[in-house]
Design a protein around this motif. Structure first.
Motif, PDB file in Angstrom:
ATOM      1  N   ASP A 115      -1.748  -1.718  13.340  1.00  0.00           N
ATOM      2  CA  ASP A 115      -2.905  -2.620  13.372  1.00  0.00           C
ATOM      3  C   ASP A 115      -4.040  -2.074  12.523  1.00  0.00           C
ATOM      4  OD1 ASP A 115      -1.591  -4.335  15.005  1.00  0.00           O
ATOM      5  OD2 ASP A 115      -2.521  -3.646  16.885  1.00  0.00           O
ATOM      6  N   GLN A 116      -4.227  -0.763  12.631  1.00  0.00           N
ATOM      7  CA  GLN A 116      -5.273  -0.104  11.843  1.00  0.00           C
ATOM      8  C   GLN A 116      -5.025  -0.290  10.342  1.00  0.00           C
ATOM      9  OE1 GLN A 116      -5.617   3.848  13.414  1.00  0.00           O
ATOM     10  NE2 GLN A 116      -7.268   4.411  11.995  1.00  0.00           N
ATOM     11  N   TRP A 117      -3.745  -0.096   9.924  1.00  0.00           N
ATOM     12  CA  TRP A 117      -3.394  -0.297   8.513  1.00  0.00           C
ATOM     13  C   TRP A 117      -3.765  -1.713   8.073  1.00  0.00           C
ATOM     14  CZ3 TRP A 117       2.322   1.826   8.275  1.00  0.00           C
ATOM     15  CH2 TRP A 117       2.298   3.212   8.407  1.00  0.00           C
ATOM     16  N   ASP A 118      -3.389  -2.679   8.922  1.00  0.00           N
ATOM     17  CA  ASP A 118      -3.644  -4.077   8.568  1.00  0.00           C
ATOM     18  C   ASP A 118      -5.146  -4.332   8.433  1.00  0.00           C
ATOM     19  OD1 ASP A 118      -0.976  -4.626   8.482  1.00  0.00           O
ATOM     20  OD2 ASP A 118      -0.867  -5.374  10.558  1.00  0.00           O
ATOM     21  N   ALA A 119      -5.911  -3.717   9.349  1.00  0.00           N
ATOM     22  CA  ALA A 119      -7.366  -3.880   9.299  1.00  0.00           C
ATOM     23  C   ALA A 119      -7.919  -3.290   8.008  1.00  0.00           C
ATOM     24  CB  ALA A 119      -7.998  -3.188  10.512  1.00  0.00           C
ATOM     25  N   GLN A 120      -7.388  -2.115   7.651  1.00  0.00           N
ATOM     26  CA  GLN A 120      -7.833  -1.448   6.409  1.00  0.00           C
ATOM     27  C   GLN A 120      -7.561  -2.322   5.188  1.00  0.00           C
ATOM     28  OE1 GLN A 120      -5.837   2.278   6.458  1.00  0.00           O
ATOM     29  NE2 GLN A 120      -7.353   3.280   7.759  1.00  0.00           N
ATOM     30  N   SER A 121      -6.334  -2.863   5.109  1.00  0.00           N
ATOM     31  CA  SER A 121      -5.999  -3.621   3.900  1.00  0.00           C
ATOM     32  C   SER A 121      -6.708  -4.974   3.883  1.00  0.00           C
ATOM     33  CB  SER A 121      -4.475  -3.777   3.760  1.00  0.00           C
ATOM     34  OG  SER A 121      -3.951  -4.397   4.895  1.00  0.00           O
ATOM     35  N   ALA A 122      -7.177  -5.451   5.053  1.00  0.00           N
ATOM     36  CA  ALA A 122      -7.921  -6.716   5.090  1.00  0.00           C
ATOM     37  C   ALA A 122      -9.351  -6.532   4.584  1.00  0.00           C
ATOM     38  CB  ALA A 122      -7.935  -7.269   6.517  1.00  0.00           C
ATOM     39  N   GLU A 123      -9.822  -5.261   4.657  1.00  0.00           N
ATOM     40  CA  GLU A 123     -11.212  -4.993   4.216  1.00  0.00           C
ATOM     41  C   GLU A 123     -11.422  -5.314   2.752  1.00  0.00           C
ATOM     42  OE1 GLU A 123     -11.968  -0.937   5.311  1.00  0.00           O
ATOM     43  OE2 GLU A 123     -11.948  -1.428   7.459  1.00  0.00           O
TER      44      GLU A 123
ATOM     45  N   SER B 260       0.844  -1.201   0.000  1.00  0.00           N
ATOM     46  CA  SER B 260       0.000   0.000   0.000  1.00  0.00           C
ATOM     47  C   SER B 260       0.878   1.249   0.000  1.00  0.00           C
ATOM     48  CB  SER B 260      -0.938   0.003   1.204  1.00  0.00           C
ATOM     49  OG  SER B 260      -0.185   0.218   2.377  1.00  0.00           O
ATOM     50  N   ASP B 261       0.303   2.357  -0.414  1.00  0.00           N
ATOM     51  CA  ASP B 261       1.067   3.581  -0.634  1.00  0.00           C
ATOM     52  C   ASP B 261       1.740   4.127   0.620  1.00  0.00           C
ATOM     53  OD1 ASP B 261       0.767   3.654  -3.278  1.00  0.00           O
ATOM     54  OD2 ASP B 261      -0.936   5.038  -3.303  1.00  0.00           O
ATOM     55  N   HIS B 262       1.185   3.798   1.779  1.00  0.00           N
ATOM     56  CA  HIS B 262       1.781   4.338   3.012  1.00  0.00           C
ATOM     57  C   HIS B 262       2.615   3.293   3.757  1.00  0.00           C
ATOM     58  CE1 HIS B 262      -2.278   2.844   4.494  1.00  0.00           C
ATOM     59  NE2 HIS B 262      -1.395   2.046   5.029  1.00  0.00           N
ATOM     60  N   GLU B 263       2.885   2.143   3.148  1.00  0.00           N
ATOM     61  CA  GLU B 263       3.504   1.041   3.884  1.00  0.00           C
ATOM     62  C   GLU B 263       4.984   1.301   4.168  1.00  0.00           C
ATOM     63  OE1 GLU B 263       3.773  -1.105   6.262  1.00  0.00           O
ATOM     64  OE2 GLU B 263       1.986  -2.041   5.362  1.00  0.00           O
ATOM     65  N   THR B 264       5.281   1.607   5.427  1.00  0.00           N
ATOM     66  CA  THR B 264       6.657   1.929   5.805  1.00  0.00           C
ATOM     67  C   THR B 264       7.310   0.809   6.594  1.00  0.00           C
ATOM     68  OG1 THR B 264       5.774   3.040   7.745  1.00  0.00           O
ATOM     69  CG2 THR B 264       6.229   4.406   5.821  1.00  0.00           C
ATOM     70  N   ARG B 265       6.544  -0.279   6.820  1.00  0.00           N
ATOM     71  CA  ARG B 265       7.119  -1.402   7.568  1.00  0.00           C
ATOM     72  C   ARG B 265       7.927  -2.284   6.618  1.00  0.00           C
ATOM     73  NH1 ARG B 265       1.645  -3.473  10.193  1.00  0.00           N
ATOM     74  NH2 ARG B 265       0.973  -2.647   8.172  1.00  0.00           N
ATOM     75  N   ASN B 266       9.222  -2.391   6.881  1.00  0.00           N
ATOM     76  CA  ASN B 266      10.104  -3.134   5.982  1.00  0.00           C
ATOM     77  C   ASN B 266       9.695  -4.605   5.878  1.00  0.00           C
ATOM     78  OD1 ASN B 266      11.872  -0.852   5.512  1.00  0.00           O
ATOM     79  ND2 ASN B 266      12.438  -1.104   7.668  1.00  0.00           N
ATOM     80  N   GLU B 267       9.187  -5.150   6.998  1.00  0.00           N
ATOM     81  CA  GLU B 267       8.848  -6.573   6.987  1.00  0.00           C
ATOM     82  C   GLU B 267       7.650  -6.868   6.078  1.00  0.00           C
ATOM     83  OE1 GLU B 267       9.089  -4.573   9.502  1.00  0.00           O
ATOM     84  OE2 GLU B 267       7.379  -4.681  10.883  1.00  0.00           O
ATOM     85  N   LYS B 268       6.820  -5.870   5.852  1.00  0.00           N
ATOM     86  CA  LYS B 268       5.698  -6.074   4.937  1.00  0.00           C
ATOM     87  C   LYS B 268       6.202  -6.143   3.493  1.00  0.00           C
ATOM     88  CE  LYS B 268       2.373  -6.132   7.961  1.00  0.00           C
ATOM     89  NZ  LYS B 268       1.577  -7.370   8.165  1.00  0.00           N
ATOM     90  N   TRP B 269       7.132  -5.258   3.146  1.00  0.00           N
ATOM     91  CA  TRP B 269       7.763  -5.344   1.824  1.00  0.00           C
ATOM     92  C   TRP B 269       8.472  -6.685   1.700  1.00  0.00           C
ATOM     93  CZ3 TRP B 269       9.049  -0.815  -1.558  1.00  0.00           C
ATOM     94  CH2 TRP B 269       8.359   0.339  -1.177  1.00  0.00           C
ATOM     95  N   GLY B 270       9.037  -7.110   2.820  1.00  0.00           N
ATOM     96  CA  GLY B 270       9.816  -8.344   2.850  1.00  0.00           C
ATOM     97  C   GLY B 270       9.018  -9.566   2.458  1.00  0.00           C
ATOM     98  N   LEU B 271       7.683  -9.512   2.587  1.00  0.00           N
ATOM     99  CA  LEU B 271       6.868 -10.657   2.170  1.00  0.00           C
ATOM    100  C   LEU B 271       7.018 -10.894   0.678  1.00  0.00           C
ATOM    101  CD1 LEU B 271       3.634  -9.904   4.236  1.00  0.00           C
ATOM    102  CD2 LEU B 271       5.400 -11.620   4.731  1.00  0.00           C
ATOM    103  N   ASN B 272       7.184  -9.821  -0.068  1.00  0.00           N
ATOM    104  CA  ASN B 272       7.375  -9.944  -1.515  1.00  0.00           C
ATOM    105  C   ASN B 272       8.831 -10.154  -1.903  1.00  0.00           C
ATOM    106  OD1 ASN B 272       4.659  -9.546  -2.286  1.00  0.00           O
ATOM    107  ND2 ASN B 272       4.891  -7.347  -1.894  1.00  0.00           N
TER     108      ASN B 272
END
Lengths: 495, 495
Positions: free
Chosen positions: B487-495, B54-66
């Motif tokens: 957590d809020q970000w994760d909830a948003q992207s799960a929607e 997502s455009d605001h994703e600043t968590r390196n570990e989330k990028w790391g999934l890809n």
């Protein structure tokens, strides 16, 4: 195949055409083969002496009969007025370009005249013409690097005797400029060390120069002369101060321990050292040396004429010959390489000039301190700082090519020179204050060579007259005697 | 062929043998082909995002999934206690190693704590822990280079507003250490400049950073932070002082004209400049830059794992990784290259220490002059010389890797620092003498960090207590708020 035979049967002219094409092709292949053989022959001829070279033959043109290509290129070191970089024959007056040098060398011969080095062919002419040589005073040692006649005469009269001679007494013997006999064996053409100082420096370090590889020899023959050396003792015995190492600090320590000085500075009274041209020592600290690149690789790169590939004996700055030297290894444009070198030179120059500014001031401030009544005790350490500062500046400046050969080392040396000169000046301010001098010491007008030479009291008219007399009365006599000797040699070999 | 057929007719088992050999060979070729396809797939997979970012994703570990390989290597910047060279996580205390630094930075935060830089992963921890940050005083600008949350928050609240914030007010927003979002586009993974200061510096020079090539971007993403910068004006607007050029002299002139100072020196009262880390500017003057080698080429060389070749995101000194970085171009042994670099570092270090010695003395001598009654007029030029000397020393020292990236330029800069410090000291001796001080100014005992900090009157106990309180009471609150946001970000992207 069958189709072609059918065709020829139908149209006989096709057969004739095929015959002609084949015949022509064979002719061309034959021509090419002949050309290859011819070029091989040509290449071999270059290295096959026709005229045996006698053991004492110091005339380059005689060697040149066997090695015309090498000789002609060597001879080209004579004239190259269009050259921009060192090794040309343009007589660039360094004292005119930078009159601070006159002050730095006050009391020493270099303040009279100092030119940018010219090609090897000019060695004898330049040696005779320069105001630094004096037919009434200079020692034989001055000749050591200037001519292939030197090792010949050393063999005849002895090495120590050579050095202890008067310069003028050897003048009729030393007439051929630096050349073949200086670096080559007369029989095998192998590279050869002909100067004792390098061999002796190796021996004192427990090394045998005969163990050197051919690639090392391609630098060591240059290191016979392009190094730091001094005239040791009353016998003016040419010696390399390498016993503690070849860094600027190691040689400084050597000279300090030996309590050696080249001269006493005419302004500051400091016990000075004149750095010669420690090009080899500085090169050794750089990248090219580390990568096994020899002096000859860049200053005498291979050259091709017709089928012959040979070492270019027109020794010169690689910047005059980038395509044959640098481009052998570097994949950059000539302009890129040139500007990279010039950029380094520019940076080093700013430090060199800064060091000079400091040291010039230190000399005048020391004089002011003496004039104000400073004591020996107050001045000893200051004069030592000046000695070291100028030694380091001179080492960096006189190691021609240093800003390219080893730019970091050259900058480092200049930085320590700057430090030491400023340390001297710091002490001087205190000594001056102690003796009542609080004003800034004025530096006289040294904006031109003539003004600077007047400041240090040089009588240039007198020096010129003395030299003119020598060139008119004595030098021609030397040439006459030398010509007789050469005639005698020719007569002997004709027998 | 006919012979084989005859043979098979005679001996049928030969036919079976031929059949089996052929069948086996085809099997092996099939296996190899499959292996090649598999590896191609593997190589492609590395670059094919599975989870959209997502455009605001600043968590390196989330990028790391890809990008698991890149992420794992990035994460390795966290821990490397065995590493010898910069980029490890060993916390080397530079003030302990060289207590002169405490004196040089007297009155400025760096005198409290200064460690060798650690890997990017540690950015947030180090920022919070170091005594240089103060939750009651530091401005938001301090965060600028520390986290991918910075461009995100800048977009939310505005760039000028970000800089003008309090450091502590942004603490709960800035929690992810330097990583993917700092240099990459979330959609295309293309290299991207996310920090305004570099873009603005380009604009002021009439250049558009979007014109940069990919190879230039492989250095420019680093130049977002590894450069000289300052906090301009009351709004602490992060600015690169590049308007007159990027040489040490050009930036010095820029700062002088702007009458900018980072602080007033606590001992000498000189208006000081703190050089940041002008690594990019110094690198630009060196050989590697001239040859088109980018930062990433050596600090993030390609790495192969299985069939995947990817950019090694464990950013570190190439000396930890010579085989993958240097040896790609250089045909030398690791040891040769290492000792060549270390040799340069050693030479530069001697000049650096010399410069420090001079400047430390200058600060104390200036204080002695003030104490003796020196006037502003007498001191102005002296303080300017001290400012320039220390700026140049700091520029050379803080341009990490400078002795390798551009050894001549680094030596040159240090030589000018030496010159200027000594010039200041020369003037100081005169001023001191004028006010009746003739003795050498004594330097207090600064042989350890603690002693030096005591000399400049730092209350380290108080500083420690203040930091401990922050780490105990405030920092955990930040983390809590940040976790809620994530957590809020994760909830948003799960929607």
């Amino acid at each position: 195949m069958k189709n072609i035979i059918d065709l020829v049967n139908k149209k006989p002219w096709v057969g004739w055409l095929l015959f002609l094409v084949t015949a022509f092709s064979i002719f061309v292949v034959g021509m090419l083969a002949s050309n290859i053989f011819e070029r091989r022959m040509e290449a071999q001829m270059v290295y096959k002496p026709i005229n045996p070279i006698s053991d004492h033959e110091t005339r380059n043109e005689k060697w040149g009969l066997n090695f015309p290509r090498q000789f002609e290129r060597y001879r080209a070191t004579r004239e190259s007025d269009t050259q921009t970089y060192a090794g040309g024959s343009k007589k660039i007056d360094e004292l005119e370009r930078d009159p601070r040098l006159v002050i730095l060398w006050a009391g020493y011969g270099f303040s009279k005249a100092y030119y940018q080095g010219r090609g090897h062919y000019n060695a004898i002419d330049d040696m005779r013409n320069i105001y630094r040589t004096n037919h009434e005073k200079s020692p034989g040692t001055c000749w050591t690097c200037k001519s292939p006649d030197v090792p010949r005469v050393m063999e005849e009269i002895g090495v120590a005797e050579f050095y202890a001679s008067k310069w003028a007494d050897l003048g009729h013997e030393i007439v051929n400029p630096i050349g073949c006999y200086d670096c080559h064996d007369t029989k095998t053409m192998a590279l050869k060390i002909t100067r004792p100082a390098l061999i002796e420096a190796y021996e004192r370090q427990g090394k045998n120069i005969e163990d050197a590889t051919h690639q090392e020899m391609r630098s060591l023959v240059c290191a016979q002369c392009h190094v730091e050396y001094y005239f040791k003792g009353k016998g003016k015995y040419l010696t390399f101060p390498w016993d503690k190492g070849t860094s600027v600090e190691a040689m400084e320590e050597y000279y300090d321990e030996a309590e050696f000085k080249d001269w006493t500075h005419a302004i500051s009274r400091a016990p000075m050292l004149k750095a010669q041209h420690p090009g080899y020592e500085v090169w050794k600290t750089g990248t090219h040396a580390a990568r096994g690149v020899s002096c000859a690789d860049c200053h005498m790169p291979y050259r091709t004429e017709g089928g012959a590939k040979f070492t270019d004996h027109k020794i010169q700055s690689p910047l005059n010959n980038i395509s044959n030297s640098c481009l052998v290894c570097h994949r950059e444009s000539e302009e890129t390489l040139r500007s990279s070198v010039e950029n380094k030179q520019k940076k080093i120059k700013t430090l060199r000039i800064q060091a000079e500014e400091n040291i010039v001031r230190a000399h005048f401030e020391a004089k002011a301190a003496w004039d104000a009544g400073a004591t020996e005790e107050e001045m000893t350490n200051i004069l030592k700082l000046i000695r070291h500062a100028q030694w380091r500046w001179d080492f960096a400046s006189a190691s021609h090519g240093g800003s390219f050969h080893s730019s970091l080392e050259t900058a480092r040396i200049l930085a320590t020179s700057i430090q030491k000169a400023q340390d001297a000046r710091l002490e001087l301010v205190k000594v001056l204050a102690k003796h009542g001098v609080h004003d800034t010491v004025e530096i006289p007008d040294i904006s031109t060579k003539a003004k600077a030479q007047a400041v240090i009291g040089l009588d240039m008219e007198k020096i010129k007259a003395h030299k003119d007399k020598f060139l008119k009365d004595i030098a021609p006599e030397w040439d006459k005697k030398a010509a007789e000797r050469h005639d005698q040699w020719d007569a002997q070999s004709a027998e």
